[in-house]
Design an enzyme around this catalytic site. Sequence first.
Site, short mmCIF file in Angstrom:
data_model
loop_
_atom_site.label_atom_id
_atom_site.label_comp_id
_atom_site.label_asym_id
_atom_site.label_seq_id
_atom_site.Cartn_x
_atom_site.Cartn_y
_atom_site.Cartn_z
N ASP A 293 -0.47 -0.52 11.40
CA ASP A 293 -1.40 0.39 12.07
C ASP A 293 -2.84 0.11 11.61
OD1 ASP A 293 -1.50 1.32 9.52
OD2 ASP A 293 -0.54 3.25 9.93
N ASP B 152 1.31 -1.48 6.60
CA ASP B 152 1.79 -0.95 7.87
C ASP B 152 1.10 -1.66 9.04
OD1 ASP B 152 3.48 0.81 6.67
OD2 ASP B 152 1.98 2.42 6.58
N GLU C 164 0.85 -1.19 0.00
CA GLU C 164 0.00 0.00 0.00
C GLU C 164 0.89 1.24 0.00
OE1 GLU C 164 -2.98 0.77 -0.34
OE2 GLU C 164 -3.60 2.42 0.96
N ASP D 79 -4.82 1.64 9.46
CA ASP D 79 -5.00 1.64 8.01
C ASP D 79 -4.47 0.35 7.39
OD1 ASP D 79 -6.19 4.02 8.05
OD2 ASP D 79 -4.47 5.19 7.31
#
Length: 666
Positions: free
Chosen positions: A528, A526, A453, A530
């Site tokens: 996190d 990632d 991403e 998202d």
Amino acid sequence: MSEEDKAVLGLAPAEHHDNVDLQKGIDEYAGSSIHVLKGLDAVRKRPGMYIGSTGILGLHQLVYEIVDNAVDEAMAGFCDQINILIEKGNYVTVEDNGRGIPVEMHPEEHVSSLEVVLSKLHAGGKFDNNAYKVSGGLHGVGSSVVNALSDFFEVNVHRNGFIWSQTYKYGKKIDEVHQVGKTDRTGTVVKFHPDLQIMETEEFNFDVLCSRFRELAFLNSGVTIVATDDRGPEPHTKKFIFSGGIKDFVKYINNGKHVLNDDPIYINVEKDGKENNQKAIVEVAIQYNDRFDEAVFTFVNNINTREGGTHLIGFKAGLTSVINKQLKKYPKLTKKFEEPLTGDDMKEGLTAVVSVKIPDPQFEGQTKMKLGNPYIQGIVNSVVQEKLGDYLDEFPAFTELILEKMITAAKGRIAARKARENERKKFDGSGLPGKLADCSEKDPALREIFIVEGDSAGGSAKQGRDRRTQAILSLWGKMLNVEKARADKVVDNEKLQPVIASIGAGIADGFDVTRVRYHKVIIMADADVDGSHIRTLLLTFFFRYMRPLLEAGYVYFAMPPLFKITIGTKEYYAYDESDKDKYLLENGVNEDSANVKIQRYKGLGEMNPEQLWVTTMNPETRMITKVNLDDAVEADGIFTMLMGEEVEPRRAFIDENAVYVSNLDV
Ligand code: 28G
């Protein structure tokens, strides 16, 4: 035979048999119908032939074999409670409240029938008048096989007022059938321990066993199954009883979804087979939800027929004709859509369980999980047409609702076909997407693709990779909620389109796993919120539209580190908080001085190509986790929960992160 011998075999009317009519027990028992019998040596020589494998699957099969016998007794109408206990040391006890295995003298073998049941292999043929027996079927090989593969096997039969007992080791008896006490109940209790000379493992997985027990309880309504795991510090008990049978099963599968009929359609017909010798119990439960995928599970004599077969064909054919007959009754709808609906149009949102019980199931196909008996097709077809027809006549509002849904699906089908044709035009020849940096290796088994991403992470990955074996695809644009999308929309989505093209094997019905261009599809996002969102969406997409990719074990998550810790000249990458804290502690770093030393990675984009290679991409040093989808029902539930309206369980799941992820590939 001495009086004592007779008493041992339950034949003697000994004085302490007060209230028990032994003669009755003997008459009821038609022992002479056992025909072909073999010894148990064959089982120890080729265990795989009898239980499938000697690994964890075969280990669980041992339990299922014993439990199946108890379920058979329940299907015959004599038992309604089955208890399973797993004790420390992996001793398993199974108990039922049936009639108890007959202990009387076997008329042909001249030993107790109990001993015949436990120490002879029952090769082929129906050997009693229980019409729907599982044991003796596919894997249903009976208790003697479990006995052969156990280093301890003890049976206690409550019958005729007495408890009759016998013990075996490696399938060889170490004593005779004898009385060990009086009883006022009937039933069978089997306790065994797997023989580790043959089995590779003895660690039963309680959750796996329980999913089968739950399934059995759904398939045999009214039977109570209680399972207890007593290996841990605290005993753990699960109880399964479903008065609604497979109706409860479809409710369970649809749990958390928005359904179109609250009360599942339920069909239960028993054909006595007197007219044409086609005896069968046919049970069908149907519930529609507002989604686009299909979940139809079929069973024959409690065995999951994963490859389908004649009952499934009959069900689909019955459904297709009854729906098209109904459609003719709604001119308002036929005006909008004139073509007949196909079976495929009816499967969007369809959840169904088809369970048939028949006397002599024929299993076919690669994995012997496909029902072959031709007559079942016609029976299921006509039963569905008649009973479902009645139901749809009675509930026109529901009928109109599903007809509208099916017409939408039919329109989608036509649109999807057009979209697929376009896709072919767009991507023929060298038509790989521009965002793909491909690798040079030709063998798909050695090729990997990282789906990344964001452009900056994609850039580092491109520079850091091994160009021979590793391809990079960076995603951009808006992701689609695949759970709510239609097949034709998915094909056109700007973000998913390059994924479909790079994997190169089509989607949905058109997906062909043998054409997949990479045997490792690694989602690199990632650590996190998202990142977990993108992981979930891609996984859902694979689950809905490329399920064989998951089943083949080709999908992985990359595990980028969260921290870099520098102490002196030493660099250490930590993959989570506790990993970080542990390293700091081990190196005597206190909290105050920790901060000069720790670099927190907010995203993959912060790593330079070299760091990304070492921590996340290099097959020698990276961590990736394989996504594993064993149980479609369970996975479906997880995805529903992940995609559903409720935020909390989703967050909790993503935090824990591991239920459907296993197998560390370091
Ligand atoms: C607890 C663990 C697993 C079982 C029975 C009950 C009968 C039976 C089982 O008979 C032998 C030979 C041919 C009919 C049948 C009892 C008829 C009358 C039974 C179990 C009998 C098998 N009385 N319960 N087997 N056939 N439970 N539980 O294994 O003639 S096996």
